[in-house]
Design a protein around this motif. Structure first.
Motif, PDB file in Angstrom:
ATOM      1  N   ALA A   1     -70.713-100.870 -17.906  1.00 54.51           N
ATOM      2  CA  ALA A   1     -69.435-100.514 -17.444  1.00 54.51           C
ATOM      3  C   ALA A   1     -68.952 -99.129 -17.692  1.00 54.51           C
ATOM      4  O   ALA A   1     -69.370 -98.477 -18.468  1.00 54.51           O
ATOM      5  CB  ALA A   1     -68.235-101.482 -17.989  1.00 54.51           C
TER       6      ALA A   1
ATOM      7  N   VAL B   1     -62.823-104.862 -17.794  1.00 55.96           N
ATOM      8  CA  VAL B   1     -63.278-105.913 -18.886  1.00 55.96           C
ATOM      9  C   VAL B   1     -63.037-105.420 -20.152  1.00 55.96           C
ATOM     10  O   VAL B   1     -62.999-104.202 -20.490  1.00 55.96           O
ATOM     11  CB  VAL B   1     -64.791-105.853 -18.686  1.00 55.96           C
ATOM     12  CG1 VAL B   1     -65.509-106.762 -19.945  1.00 55.96           C
ATOM     13  CG2 VAL B   1     -65.268-106.235 -17.414  1.00 55.96           C
ATOM     14  N   LYS B   2     -62.441-106.448 -20.880  1.00 59.56           N
ATOM     15  CA  LYS B   2     -61.895-105.744 -22.546  1.00 59.56           C
ATOM     16  C   LYS B   2     -62.929-106.424 -23.410  1.00 59.56           C
ATOM     17  O   LYS B   2     -63.365-107.719 -23.421  1.00 59.56           O
ATOM     18  CB  LYS B   2     -60.583-106.341 -22.623  1.00 59.56           C
ATOM     19  CG  LYS B   2     -60.006-106.087 -24.083  1.00 59.56           C
ATOM     20  CD  LYS B   2     -58.441-106.430 -24.164  1.00 59.56           C
ATOM     21  CE  LYS B   2     -58.257-107.644 -24.021  1.00 59.56           C
ATOM     22  NZ  LYS B   2     -56.786-108.020 -24.294  1.00 59.56           N
ATOM     23  N   ARG B   3     -63.706-105.678 -24.315  1.00 60.58           N
ATOM     24  CA  ARG B   3     -64.291-106.111 -25.302  1.00 60.58           C
ATOM     25  C   ARG B   3     -63.517-106.414 -26.580  1.00 60.58           C
ATOM     26  O   ARG B   3     -62.995-105.616 -27.110  1.00 60.58           O
ATOM     27  CB  ARG B   3     -65.572-105.184 -25.758  1.00 60.58           C
ATOM     28  CG  ARG B   3     -66.518-105.568 -26.480  1.00 60.58           C
ATOM     29  CD  ARG B   3     -67.512-104.774 -26.626  1.00 60.58           C
ATOM     30  NE  ARG B   3     -68.347-104.948 -25.301  1.00 60.58           N
ATOM     31  CZ  ARG B   3     -69.025-103.790 -24.652  1.00 60.58           C
ATOM     32  NH1 ARG B   3     -68.832-102.694 -25.131  1.00 60.58           N
ATOM     33  NH2 ARG B   3     -69.614-103.986 -23.720  1.00 60.58           N
TER      34      ARG B   3
ATOM     35  N   ASP C   1     -72.175-105.774 -14.837  1.00 63.85           N
ATOM     36  CA  ASP C   1     -72.855-105.999 -15.941  1.00 63.85           C
ATOM     37  C   ASP C   1     -71.994-105.124 -16.984  1.00 63.85           C
ATOM     38  O   ASP C   1     -71.816-104.029 -16.911  1.00 63.85           O
ATOM     39  CB  ASP C   1     -74.437-105.195 -16.187  1.00 63.85           C
ATOM     40  CG  ASP C   1     -75.116-105.404 -17.383  1.00 63.85           C
ATOM     41  OD1 ASP C   1     -74.334-105.886 -18.329  1.00 63.85           O
ATOM     42  OD2 ASP C   1     -76.107-105.122 -17.505  1.00 63.85           O
ATOM     43  N   PRO C   2     -71.320-105.751 -17.802  1.00 67.66           N
ATOM     44  CA  PRO C   2     -70.555-105.340 -18.844  1.00 67.66           C
ATOM     45  C   PRO C   2     -71.136-104.094 -19.701  1.00 67.66           C
ATOM     46  O   PRO C   2     -70.556-103.015 -20.045  1.00 67.66           O
ATOM     47  CB  PRO C   2     -69.899-106.240 -19.632  1.00 67.66           C
ATOM     48  CG  PRO C   2     -70.249-107.362 -18.790  1.00 67.66           C
ATOM     49  CD  PRO C   2     -71.399-107.222 -18.105  1.00 67.66           C
ATOM     50  N   ARG C   3     -72.178-104.165 -19.879  1.00 66.02           N
ATOM     51  CA  ARG C   3     -73.066-103.132 -20.631  1.00 66.02           C
ATOM     52  C   ARG C   3     -73.227-101.764 -19.725  1.00 66.02           C
ATOM     53  O   ARG C   3     -73.244-100.845 -20.547  1.00 66.02           O
ATOM     54  CB  ARG C   3     -74.654-103.707 -21.076  1.00 66.02           C
ATOM     55  CG  ARG C   3     -74.461-104.998 -21.881  1.00 66.02           C
ATOM     56  CD  ARG C   3     -75.863-105.267 -22.228  1.00 66.02           C
ATOM     57  NE  ARG C   3     -76.017-105.912 -20.685  1.00 66.02           N
ATOM     58  CZ  ARG C   3     -77.269-106.701 -20.501  1.00 66.02           C
ATOM     59  NH1 ARG C   3     -78.149-106.940 -21.379  1.00 66.02           N
ATOM     60  NH2 ARG C   3     -77.719-106.799 -19.185  1.00 66.02           N
TER      61      ARG C   3
ATOM     62  N   GLN D   1     -66.738 -96.524 -19.174  1.00 65.45           N
ATOM     63  CA  GLN D   1     -65.890 -96.433 -20.660  1.00 65.45           C
ATOM     64  C   GLN D   1     -64.528 -95.739 -20.065  1.00 65.45           C
ATOM     65  O   GLN D   1     -64.186 -94.737 -19.548  1.00 65.45           O
ATOM     66  CB  GLN D   1     -66.636 -95.416 -21.512  1.00 65.45           C
ATOM     67  CG  GLN D   1     -65.706 -95.231 -22.894  1.00 65.45           C
ATOM     68  CD  GLN D   1     -65.887 -96.689 -23.626  1.00 65.45           C
ATOM     69  OE1 GLN D   1     -66.820 -97.466 -23.681  1.00 65.45           O
ATOM     70  NE2 GLN D   1     -65.073 -97.194 -24.564  1.00 65.45           N
TER      71      GLN D   1
ATOM     72  N   ILE E   1     -67.063-109.713 -27.802  1.00 67.91           N
ATOM     73  CA  ILE E   1     -67.127-110.656 -26.428  1.00 67.91           C
ATOM     74  C   ILE E   1     -66.424-110.085 -25.329  1.00 67.91           C
ATOM     75  O   ILE E   1     -65.405-109.390 -25.698  1.00 67.91           O
ATOM     76  CB  ILE E   1     -66.743-111.923 -26.931  1.00 67.91           C
ATOM     77  CG1 ILE E   1     -67.320-112.423 -27.881  1.00 67.91           C
ATOM     78  CG2 ILE E   1     -66.435-113.052 -25.685  1.00 67.91           C
ATOM     79  CD1 ILE E   1     -66.714-113.868 -28.382  1.00 67.91           C
ATOM     80  N   CYS E   2     -66.962-110.107 -24.388  1.00 77.03           N
ATOM     81  CA  CYS E   2     -66.407-109.372 -22.962  1.00 77.03           C
ATOM     82  C   CYS E   2     -65.639-110.305 -22.388  1.00 77.03           C
ATOM     83  O   CYS E   2     -65.812-111.452 -21.972  1.00 77.03           O
ATOM     84  CB  CYS E   2     -67.493-109.090 -21.946  1.00 77.03           C
ATOM     85  SG  CYS E   2     -68.510-107.569 -22.462  1.00 77.03           S
TER      86      CYS E   2
ATOM     87  N   TRP F   1     -63.205-110.765 -18.961  1.00 79.32           N
ATOM     88  CA  TRP F   1     -63.078-110.279 -17.795  1.00 79.32           C
ATOM     89  C   TRP F   1     -61.468-110.484 -17.456  1.00 79.32           C
ATOM     90  O   TRP F   1     -60.799-111.521 -17.670  1.00 79.32           O
ATOM     91  CB  TRP F   1     -63.565-110.878 -16.700  1.00 79.32           C
ATOM     92  CG  TRP F   1     -65.248-110.896 -16.788  1.00 79.32           C
ATOM     93  CD1 TRP F   1     -66.268-111.383 -17.758  1.00 79.32           C
ATOM     94  CD2 TRP F   1     -65.905-109.861 -16.137  1.00 79.32           C
ATOM     95  NE1 TRP F   1     -67.293-110.849 -17.614  1.00 79.32           N
ATOM     96  CE2 TRP F   1     -67.133-109.708 -16.647  1.00 79.32           C
ATOM     97  CE3 TRP F   1     -65.536-108.848 -15.202  1.00 79.32           C
ATOM     98  CZ2 TRP F   1     -68.322-108.928 -15.943  1.00 79.32           C
ATOM     99  CZ3 TRP F   1     -66.628-108.134 -14.642  1.00 79.32           C
ATOM    100  CH2 TRP F   1     -67.907-108.137 -14.952  1.00 79.32           C
ATOM    101  N   GLU F   2     -60.808-109.463 -16.503  1.00 78.40           N
ATOM    102  CA  GLU F   2     -59.619-109.282 -15.983  1.00 78.40           C
ATOM    103  C   GLU F   2     -59.518-110.775 -15.218  1.00 78.40           C
ATOM    104  O   GLU F   2     -60.139-111.163 -14.452  1.00 78.40           O
ATOM    105  CB  GLU F   2     -59.476-108.210 -15.047  1.00 78.40           C
ATOM    106  CG  GLU F   2     -58.432-108.424 -14.140  1.00 78.40           C
ATOM    107  CD  GLU F   2     -58.473-107.277 -12.975  1.00 78.40           C
ATOM    108  OE1 GLU F   2     -57.455-106.916 -12.402  1.00 78.40           O
ATOM    109  OE2 GLU F   2     -59.593-106.777 -12.540  1.00 78.40           O
TER     110      GLU F   2
END
Length: 59
Positions: free
Chosen positions: A9, A47-49, A5-7, A11, A53-54, A56-57
């Motif tokens: 992730a 994951v880059k925001r 879940d990117p939320r 930091q 918007i996320c 993904w690698e």
């Protein structure tokens, strides 16, 4: 670590404030605390925001 879940992730922080060039990005670090003894495999992706918007690698 975040259950995919990117939320949730981890930091990460850049090791340098300014990039030398786009060809030589800086090192990114993040802290994770694992319970011992940790014997399971650890799988992760970056994951880059971008503008909320996320991305993904590998996409």
């Amino acid at each position: 670590m975040g259950g995919w879940d990117p939320r949730a992730a981890v930091q990460m922080r850049a090791s340098q404030e300014r990039l030398l060039s786009t060809q030589e990005p800086c090192l990114w670090t993040g802290d994770v605390q694992l319970a011992e003894p940790f014997k399971d495999a650890l799988w992760f992706k970056f994951v880059k925001r971008v503008c909320g918007i996320c991305v993904w690698e590998g996409i």
